[in-house]
Design an enzyme around this catalytic site. Structure first.
Site, short mmCIF file in Angstrom:
data_model
loop_
_atom_site.label_atom_id
_atom_site.label_comp_id
_atom_site.label_asym_id
_atom_site.label_seq_id
_atom_site.Cartn_x
_atom_site.Cartn_y
_atom_site.Cartn_z
N TRP A 1 0.85 -1.19 0.00
CA TRP A 1 0.00 0.00 0.00
C TRP A 1 0.89 1.24 0.00
CZ3 TRP A 1 -1.81 2.75 4.84
CH2 TRP A 1 -2.77 3.75 4.53
N ASP B 1 -1.18 -5.55 9.18
CA ASP B 1 -2.09 -4.49 8.78
C ASP B 1 -3.38 -5.19 8.34
OD1 ASP B 1 -3.45 -2.32 7.84
OD2 ASP B 1 -2.00 -1.74 6.32
N LYS C 1 -13.57 0.00 5.79
CA LYS C 1 -14.21 -0.70 4.67
C LYS C 1 -15.30 -1.65 5.15
CE LYS C 1 -10.24 -0.33 3.85
NZ LYS C 1 -9.22 0.64 4.31
#
Length: 312
Positions: free
Chosen positions: A40, A121, A157
């Protein structure tokens, strides 16, 4: 149950990662963080700004559009003992390529052998497979071995609370005494940064998770969302294989998981997707399947086939 987890609310996943980065810089001086190649885009910024040194470990294999597992293991083995290894709990961003359960076991073996500290993560739990438990399997594997681990958790999300910035940094410790000390230091780091996190979104999360009926409804909705993405993956794969007669193996579309897919297209091919076909994507060939519907799969397949075969 053993009170061995130090948890404080962070400003979603990003803020939680930053808290952990400052903890590493302050209490593990000189320790390096290993980051997957690619990862990311914000990971490197977070550790750079926290003045934490990092290096990359091999992850994506462009030849197979899959995982370079041997390279990953070699690089983790070669890292200085006591390094932090940043791992994506599920639905690796940006590739959508996850290790298999057997590969996770081997990754855990190497991290234990080298006395590294796993740093997860977790941005898409429940949003990858549709199951909270299945998507937590990698983290739970490490915890079950008694390892001390960092877990940055985002609810942006999976609970649809992106603008509320809800997340947490969890540090699984070897004892309740250690957990209490770690928690107090995390609070010390957060205090001059943002003092206290916002409460509105956190109360929404607490209400959903704490109410059995709402919790069940949420899990059903996540399964539906993940199932929709799996459906467009299947339709895109079917469209590619029926239209492309070159014999190219497009099965990586189905093997990848989560919102994103690495198409294997290079920058020039990605530019062709945009300039000729008006398909907007990142220059590294990543597409967001959450933005794709069944009606557009055939058009996208035409664009990918044209870009792959006619642009070098």
């Amino acid at each position: 149950n053993q009170i061995q987890v130090a948890t404080i609310q962070g400003l979603s996943g990003t803020g939680s990662l930053r808290l952990a980065a400052v903890l590493i810089e302050r209490y593990f001086p000189g320790a390096k963080v290993l980051i997957s190649s690619p990862t990311w885009g914000n990971h490197k910024n977070i550790f750079n700004d926290a003045r934490v040194p990092w290096s990359e470990y091999r992850y994506y294999d462009p030849k197979t559009v899959g995982l370079d597992f041997e390279g990953m293991i070699e690089d983790i083995k070669a890292a200085p003992e006591g390094s932090f290894v940043l791992l994506h709990g599920c639905a690796h961003n940006p590739t959508g390529i996850d290790p298999t359960p057997e590969q996770w076991e081997k990754i855990a073996d190497v991290i234990q052998e080298k006395n590294h500290i796993p740093f997860f993560d977790v941005a898409y739990q429940g949003f990858a497979s549709g199951s909270l438990d299945q998507d937590a399997a990698s983290v739970r594997l490490f915890a079950a071995r008694g390892m001390e681990i960092f877990v940055a958790q985002s609810y942006s999300k999976n609970l649809g609370l992106y603008s509320e910035r809800i997340g947490a940094i969890n540090v699984v410790c070897s004892s309740s005494d250690t957990a209490a000390r770690v928690k107090s230091q995390l609070k010390r780091i957060a205090r001059p940064m943002y003092s206290n996190p916002p409460i509105h979104g956190a109360r929404i999360v607490a209400n959903v998770v704490g109410d059995p009926a709402l919790f069940g409804e949420w899990k059903a909705e996540m399964e539906m969302m993940a199932g929709r993405i799996k459906g467009v993956r299947q339709k895109l794969y079917d469209s590619l294989t029926s239209k492309d007669k070159s014999g190219k193996d497009w099965s990586f579309i189905l093997k990848q998981i989560g919102m994103f897919s690495f198409t294997g297209l290079n920058k020039n091919q990605s530019d062709n997707m945009t300039n000729k076909w008006h398909v907007y994507m990142t220059k590294d060939g990543r597409i967001s399947l959450a933005g794709l519907n069944l009606a557009k799969c055939e058009y996208l397949a035409d664009a990918i086939i044209d870009s792959y075969h006619n642009v070098s």
